[in-house]
Design a protein around this motif. Structure first.
Motif, PDB file in Angstrom:
ATOM      1  N   UNK A   1       0.814  -1.222   0.000  1.00  0.00           N
ATOM      2  CA  UNK A   1       0.000   0.000   0.000  1.00  0.00           C
ATOM      3  C   UNK A   1       0.847   1.272   0.000  1.00  0.00           C
ATOM      4  N   UNK A   2       1.986   1.225   0.693  1.00  0.00           N
ATOM      5  CA  UNK A   2       2.857   2.391   0.710  1.00  0.00           C
ATOM      6  C   UNK A   2       3.382   2.725  -0.668  1.00  0.00           C
ATOM      7  N   UNK A   3       3.829   1.714  -1.402  1.00  0.00           N
ATOM      8  CA  UNK A   3       4.357   1.943  -2.754  1.00  0.00           C
ATOM      9  C   UNK A   3       3.280   2.499  -3.680  1.00  0.00           C
ATOM     10  N   UNK A   4       2.073   1.935  -3.602  1.00  0.00           N
ATOM     11  CA  UNK A   4       0.974   2.410  -4.458  1.00  0.00           C
ATOM     12  C   UNK A   4       0.615   3.855  -4.125  1.00  0.00           C
ATOM     13  N   UNK A   5       0.517   4.174  -2.832  1.00  0.00           N
ATOM     14  CA  UNK A   5       0.143   5.529  -2.421  1.00  0.00           C
ATOM     15  C   UNK A   5       1.194   6.548  -2.862  1.00  0.00           C
TER      16      UNK A   5
END
Length: 515
Positions: A181-185
């Motif tokens: 989720x961090x990479x996508x955000x």
């Protein structure tokens, strides 16, 4: 033809909402991380062979770093802009999460947790300042609601998420779940958030001495609050830390107010509406953090539930928040802000007070109504005060003001937790002794509260107590004493929350407060 149509890209506001959604997701991750780790501290302690008296530093290291980073959001926003600050902060947070997951010892884990806290601490104020920087006034209510729901929902769902991960996966997944989720955000934020030129000249205005004083003040305060319930508020260490907090705080304030470009814009506090909003944020922190702390303590140590069961009970508050959010937005944009805020804090105080009558047998059914009341109230304690504090400020002052506003909520939570621990651990032994004396005197009300059936209690009155009977009754008395001490803590934070109504006397009525 518009530029959006020519390029085939979404309208600018659509892109802004998408980017802001990514920012909210990053903030949610940072807030959630504290709660899911809290549920699994014993598991982490056993896995890394951490000494029991050092286990709490896994959380304390994160929280201390977080409160240091929060006030720095303003200067960092001026240097980097909203887009770069978010991307860099979340990238460091995600990297630190991977470092925590692969830690092989106590020292490694603490170092990565500090880095997590420093990066995660900027995400919350950055999101709330983005509300007033990125959106026109007519859309700020909806944006504040999205950010507010996620900010208060994370502590509620944290126990159930952490409990599920602990029971079904390795403790390392408490941190690994942040990576994807961090990479996508980060990618979404970089693409969708408005581009701004970096203003590196603001780095020259960074006062290192002020930064050291600020860090010293906040570290000493956090550690003092952490140690005071166990060591005593008048112990040498506690008093020394509080003296250091006061001295460094005064020096920081004097140096900051004398600077043309201060590290933190304390002059914002001269604005009455902003100062009032900070007071309300502090009170909300006491009630919000206090309630999220007291429920797991009661359910774990009085009822004996595991982390997953605790999370299932506490999910009620989060569901109530989600259901009332659209209503809160509509009312916040139309109703008198002072009356709406007063109703919210009054209702929140009632919801806290309803939990002050628990018995050792209290469980989901009895906790349902108080949670609903608190869940409904929280949104009205968050939305109007946020607009009251930040909505009228010049956009250039919002990042600094947002940092102070959110710092006050965290400080309220820290002080509230210290007071709660003082009440619980200070009062439980005295309450237990009182219950034992009442039982020996034949008090049926005490026996009923402890959970001893009346026929059995009547049999014990005239009988000689054997070691076996005493050993059977002692755990029941201790749990009852803890339950009553927790009740007193609930009553205390309810009274503190009600003080918000006193602060609101100083607020001006009318639509101007809602603007």
């Amino acid at each position: 033809m518009s530029q959006a149509a020519e390029t085939g890209r979404p309208p600018p506001m659509t892109a802004t909402w998408t980017g802001f959604g990514a920012m909210c997701a990053g903030m949610f991750m940072a807030v959630l991380d504290v709660q899911i780790v809290a549920t699994s501290l014993p598991t982490i302690q056993r896995a890394l062979e951490i000494a029991p008296d050092q286990m709490s530093w896994v959380q304390t290291a994160y929280l201390i770093a977080e409160v240091i980073a929060i006030p720095l959001t303003g200067v960092l926003t001026r240097m980097l802009g909203v887009r770069r600050l978010f991307a860099w902060s979340l990238a460091i947070f995600t990297l630190a999460s991977a470092g925590c997951a692969f830690s092989s010892g106590f020292g490694d884990l603490i170092a990565w947790r500090v880095l997590q806290g420093l990066s995660g601490g900027t995400l919350i104020p950055a999101v709330f300042s983005a509300v007033f920087v990125l959106f026109p006034k007519e859309r700020q209510g909806a944006a504040t609601t999205l950010a507010g729901v996620l900010a208060v929902l994370a502590p509620t769902v944290g126990p159930i998420v952490g409990g599920w991960i602990t029971e079904t996966q390795s403790w390392r997944w408490l941190f690994l779940i942040n990576l994807a989720p961090g990479a996508v955000a980060i990618i979404v934020g970089l693409i969708r958030l408005p581009r701004e030129a970096a203003q590196w000249r603001h780095a020259k205005t960074l006062d290192v001495i002020s930064l050291v004083l600020l860090a010293t003040m906040l570290c000493a305060l956090e550690i003092g609050l952490k140690e005071s319930p166990q060591r005593g508020w008048t112990s040498g260490l506690t008093l020394g830390l509080f003296v250091l907090t006061l001295a460094s705080g005064i020096a920081f304030a004097r140096r900051t107010l004398a600077q043309a470009v201060p590290l933190v814009d304390l002059a914002c506090l001269a604005d009455r509406r902003f100062a009032l909003g900070c007071c309300l944020s502090f009170v909300l922190g006491v009630g919000l953090f206090g309630s999220v702390y007291l429920m797991p303590v009661f359910l774990a140590f009085v009822r004996g539930h595991d982390a997953l069961a605790i999370g299932s009970v506490m999910l009620v508050t989060g569901v109530a928040q989600l259901l009332v959010a659209p209503i809160a937005v509509a009312l916040e944009q139309r109703a008198n802000a002072r009356l709406l805020t007063s109703a919210g804090f009054a209702l929140f105080a009632v919801g806290l007070a309803l939990s002050a009558v628990q018995t050792p047998k209290t469980d989901f059914a009895e906790m349902f109504a108080p949670q609903i009341v608190r869940g409904v109230a929280i949104m009205f304690c968050l939305l109007p005060p946020t607009r009251l504090a930040l909505g009228h400020l010049d956009p250039a002052r919002v990042p600094d003001a947002s940092g102070l506003f959110n710092l006050m909520r965290n400080l309220g939570g820290a002080i509230g937790l210290a007071l709660i621990d003082t009440v619980i651990y200070g009062r439980a032994p005295a309450i237990g002794e009182d219950l034992r004396q009442r039982l020996q005197a034949g008090d049926f009300d005490a026996a009923r509260f402890v959970g001893i059936p009346r026929p059995l209690f009547e049999m014990q009155l005239g009988a000689e107590h054997t070691p076996r009977s005493i050993s059977m009754m002692r755990p029941m008395v201790e749990k009852a004493a803890l339950a009553q001490a927790i009740n007193e803590a609930w009553a205390m934070i309810a009274a503190i929350t009600a003080l918000a109504l006193v602060f609101l006397v100083f607020a001006r009525s009318g639509r101007a407060e809602a603007a």
